[in-house]
Design a protein around this motif. Structure first.
Motif, PDB file in Angstrom:
ATOM      1  N   SER A   3       0.828  -1.202   0.000  1.00 37.77           N
ATOM      2  CA  SER A   3       0.000   0.000   0.000  1.00 37.77           C
ATOM      3  C   SER A   3       0.866   1.257   0.000  1.00 37.77           C
ATOM      4  N   TRP A   4       1.934   1.233   0.820  1.00 38.62           N
ATOM      5  CA  TRP A   4       2.808   2.405   0.920  1.00 38.62           C
ATOM      6  C   TRP A   4       3.573   2.652  -0.376  1.00 38.62           C
ATOM      7  N   ILE A   5       4.148   1.598  -0.968  1.00 37.13           N
ATOM      8  CA  ILE A   5       4.947   1.778  -2.177  1.00 37.13           C
ATOM      9  C   ILE A   5       4.066   2.186  -3.354  1.00 37.13           C
ATOM     10  N   LYS A   6       2.825   1.680  -3.389  1.00 40.89           N
ATOM     11  CA  LYS A   6       1.899   2.070  -4.459  1.00 40.89           C
ATOM     12  C   LYS A   6       1.570   3.551  -4.337  1.00 40.89           C
ATOM     13  N   ASP A   7       1.275   4.002  -3.109  1.00 40.72           N
ATOM     14  CA  ASP A   7       0.979   5.416  -2.901  1.00 40.72           C
ATOM     15  C   ASP A   7       2.194   6.278  -3.209  1.00 40.72           C
ATOM     16  N   PHE A   8       3.396   5.793  -2.845  1.00 42.98           N
ATOM     17  CA  PHE A   8       4.624   6.553  -3.078  1.00 42.98           C
ATOM     18  C   PHE A   8       4.850   6.771  -4.568  1.00 42.98           C
ATOM     19  N   ILE A   9       4.621   5.733  -5.349  1.00 42.87           N
ATOM     20  CA  ILE A   9       4.812   5.828  -6.806  1.00 42.87           C
ATOM     21  C   ILE A   9       3.904   6.891  -7.408  1.00 42.87           C
ATOM     22  N   PHE A  10       2.711   7.012  -6.863  1.00 43.22           N
ATOM     23  CA  PHE A  10       1.756   7.987  -7.387  1.00 43.22           C
ATOM     24  C   PHE A  10       1.832   9.332  -6.663  1.00 43.22           C
ATOM     25  N   GLY A  11       2.897   9.525  -5.886  1.00 43.21           N
ATOM     26  CA  GLY A  11       3.134  10.834  -5.292  1.00 43.21           C
ATOM     27  C   GLY A  11       2.576  11.051  -3.907  1.00 43.21           C
ATOM     28  N   ASP A  12       1.952  10.035  -3.327  1.00 45.90           N
ATOM     29  CA  ASP A  12       1.417  10.167  -1.967  1.00 45.90           C
ATOM     30  C   ASP A  12       2.407   9.535  -0.994  1.00 45.90           C
ATOM     31  N   MET A  13       3.135  10.375  -0.255  1.00 44.40           N
ATOM     32  CA  MET A  13       4.164   9.874   0.655  1.00 44.40           C
ATOM     33  C   MET A  13       3.656   9.706   2.081  1.00 44.40           C
ATOM     34  N   GLY A  14       2.372   9.857   2.271  1.00 47.85           N
ATOM     35  CA  GLY A  14       1.806   9.669   3.603  1.00 47.85           C
ATOM     36  C   GLY A  14       1.705  10.960   4.378  1.00 47.85           C
ATOM     37  N   THR A  15       1.411  10.808   5.673  1.00 50.95           N
ATOM     38  CA  THR A  15       1.217  11.949   6.568  1.00 50.95           C
ATOM     39  C   THR A  15       2.179  11.850   7.737  1.00 50.95           C
ATOM     40  N   SER A  16       2.794  12.952   8.089  1.00 54.77           N
ATOM     41  CA  SER A  16       3.733  12.986   9.199  1.00 54.77           C
ATOM     42  C   SER A  16       3.033  12.660  10.513  1.00 54.77           C
ATOM     43  N   TYR A  17       3.630  11.769  11.304  1.00 50.50           N
ATOM     44  CA  TYR A  17       3.080  11.451  12.616  1.00 50.50           C
ATOM     45  C   TYR A  17       3.176  12.647  13.561  1.00 50.50           C
ATOM     46  N   SER A  18       4.274  13.396  13.457  1.00 49.41           N
ATOM     47  CA  SER A  18       4.534  14.472  14.416  1.00 49.41           C
ATOM     48  C   SER A  18       3.769  15.750  14.105  1.00 49.41           C
ATOM     49  N   TYR A  19       3.651  16.082  12.825  1.00 46.83           N
ATOM     50  CA  TYR A  19       3.073  17.369  12.450  1.00 46.83           C
ATOM     51  C   TYR A  19       1.709  17.256  11.777  1.00 46.83           C
ATOM     52  N   SER A  20       1.296  16.020  11.486  1.00 46.74           N
ATOM     53  CA  SER A  20       0.011  15.785  10.802  1.00 46.74           C
ATOM     54  C   SER A  20      -0.062  16.558   9.488  1.00 46.74           C
ATOM     55  N   LEU A  21       1.090  16.679   8.832  1.00 47.79           N
ATOM     56  CA  LEU A  21       1.170  17.361   7.546  1.00 47.79           C
ATOM     57  C   LEU A  21       1.535  16.357   6.461  1.00 47.79           C
ATOM     58  N   SER A  22       1.258  16.723   5.220  1.00 49.65           N
ATOM     59  CA  SER A  22       1.637  15.878   4.099  1.00 49.65           C
ATOM     60  C   SER A  22       3.150  15.764   4.021  1.00 49.65           C
ATOM     61  N   VAL A  23       3.661  14.531   3.984  1.00 49.69           N
ATOM     62  CA  VAL A  23       5.100  14.314   3.880  1.00 49.69           C
ATOM     63  C   VAL A  23       5.618  14.898   2.564  1.00 49.69           C
ATOM     64  N   LYS A  24       4.838  14.768   1.529  1.00 49.03           N
ATOM     65  CA  LYS A  24       5.230  15.308   0.223  1.00 49.03           C
ATOM     66  C   LYS A  24       5.437  16.811   0.295  1.00 49.03           C
ATOM     67  N   ALA A  25       4.545  17.512   0.988  1.00 48.95           N
ATOM     68  CA  ALA A  25       4.659  18.966   1.115  1.00 48.95           C
ATOM     69  C   ALA A  25       5.885  19.341   1.949  1.00 48.95           C
ATOM     70  N   MET A  26       6.143  18.571   3.003  1.00 47.62           N
ATOM     71  CA  MET A  26       7.300  18.852   3.854  1.00 47.62           C
ATOM     72  C   MET A  26       8.601  18.669   3.085  1.00 47.62           C
ATOM     73  N   ILE A  27       8.680  17.601   2.310  1.00 45.93           N
ATOM     74  CA  ILE A  27       9.888  17.347   1.520  1.00 45.93           C
ATOM     75  C   ILE A  27      10.033  18.368   0.397  1.00 45.93           C
ATOM     76  N   ALA A  28       8.927  18.721  -0.228  1.00 46.67           N
ATOM     77  CA  ALA A  28       8.966  19.701  -1.321  1.00 46.67           C
ATOM     78  C   ALA A  28       9.502  21.046  -0.842  1.00 46.67           C
ATOM     79  N   ASP A  29       9.262  21.373   0.435  1.00 46.81           N
ATOM     80  CA  ASP A  29       9.749  22.634   0.991  1.00 46.81           C
ATOM     81  C   ASP A  29      11.254  22.591   1.247  1.00 46.81           C
ATOM     82  N   LYS A  30      11.795  21.407   1.573  1.00 45.04           N
ATOM     83  CA  LYS A  30      13.212  21.271   1.916  1.00 45.04           C
ATOM     84  C   LYS A  30      14.080  20.842   0.742  1.00 45.04           C
TER      85      LYS A  30
END
Length: 313
Positions: free
Chosen positions: A66-93
């Motif tokens: 499930s995780w690798i399928k979502d990752f391939i399509f651009g969904d990297m999940g949600t941060s446990y600590s910040y409840s933010l999109s991991v994709k958005a957090m990485i895109a900022d850094k």
């Protein structure tokens, strides 16, 4: 074409295997993300409810697929600590780290290629011997230590920059680039020393071959032989080395970010590991692996283009 297909398939298998082992590692190491998020005072019922919400109660392979399928399509999940999109957090850094990587590579090329050619043409001179000695020292210094030295001398003593005074690319791109110059130099110094040594050894090795003596016998000048014959072959192993160096620069950038207080992927990775924020950690590691294997793929293809003698296996 067969060569490229084979290399691409190898790359995909490598990424898949590394992704699985990364996912497996964070699934079996001690520590419960649900407890880390709720705190040790949380009731077992609340912990179980949160684990169910996070999908942690599902079988490992089901979660990985499930995780690798979502990752391939651009969904990297949600941060446990910040409840933010991991994709958005990485895109900022990501722009910060990739800019530091590119600057470092540019400095390596600027410092190593001209100097490598010069000391090879003047092999045995005082300058060549001095550069060889300096190279031996620089190759032994890891980027984080050279970063500490640069911070002390150029930041604290000479005050050419303010340590920790990072300026975001969103605020001022010019100041952002200026601040990254010293971190990029810290990364580039040991790699430049290695590249200079590699280039010198490769040129000297090629200079002793039969085709070089044949070129001289036809009346070619030293400059013509060097730039028309020797360098073409001498750069083949150097290009391979630079490709591997570029992979190392990515890792070096993550480390140097800690020394210069640069809020890139490296600092995000360290913070996420401390917080057991596994979705962020997994996404960053897999992203780095993808970057490294793509670089290696491009180097292999470029090697094949430069030297057509390599046959498809």
């Amino acid at each position: 074409m067969k060569y490229v297909i084979k290399k691409t398939a190898t790359m995909l298998i490598t990424v898949l295997l590394v992704s699985f082992f990364v996912f497996l590692a964070f699934s079996i190491i001690p520590g419960d993300p649900a407890v880390a998020k709720l705190g040790t005072q949380a009731t077992p019922e609340k912990v179980m409810a949160l684990r169910e919400e996070m999908g942690l109660n599902r079988p490992l392979l089901v979660r990985f697929v499930s995780w690798i399928k979502d990752f391939i399509f651009g969904d990297m999940g949600t941060s446990y600590s910040y409840s933010l999109s991991v994709k958005a957090m990485i895109a900022d850094k990501f722009p910060i780290t990739i800019t530091l990587t590119i600057l470092s590579f540019i400095f390596i090329m600027i410092m190593s290629v001209p100097l490598g050619l010069y000391i090879t043409e003047h092999d045995g001179s005082i300058v060549s011997k001095a550069v060889d000695c300096i190279n031996q020292v620089l190759m032994a210094i890891p980027p984080f230590f050279s970063g500490m030295l640069i911070t002390y001398f150029f930041g604290i003593v000479l005050r050419l920059f303010v340590p920790g005074g990072f300026v975001s690319y969103k605020r001022s791109f010019g100041e952002f680039i200026l601040y990254l110059i010293f971190p990029a130099i810290a990364i580039a110094l040991p790699k430049s020393a290695m590249t200079i040594r590699m280039l010198k050894m490769s040129i000297l090795s090629e200079a002793g071959k039969d085709y070089v003596r044949t070129a001289y016998s036809r009346g070619n000048t030293t400059t013509a032989v060097m730039y028309k014959h020797v360098l073409k072959n001498a750069f083949i192993p150097v290009i391979t080395f630079l490709g591997m160096t570029l992979s190392d620069i990515v890792a070096g950038s993550l480390i140097v970010e800690q020394v210069f207080s640069i809020p890139g992927l490296g600092r995000l990775l360290v913070t996420s590991i401390s917080n057991r924020d596994y979705p962020v950690v997994q996404a960053i590691i897999v992203l780095i692996v993808v970057i490294v294997v793509v670089i290696n793929l491009l180097v292999d293809v470029l090697y094949r283009v430069i030297d057509p003698r390599i046959e498809d296996e």
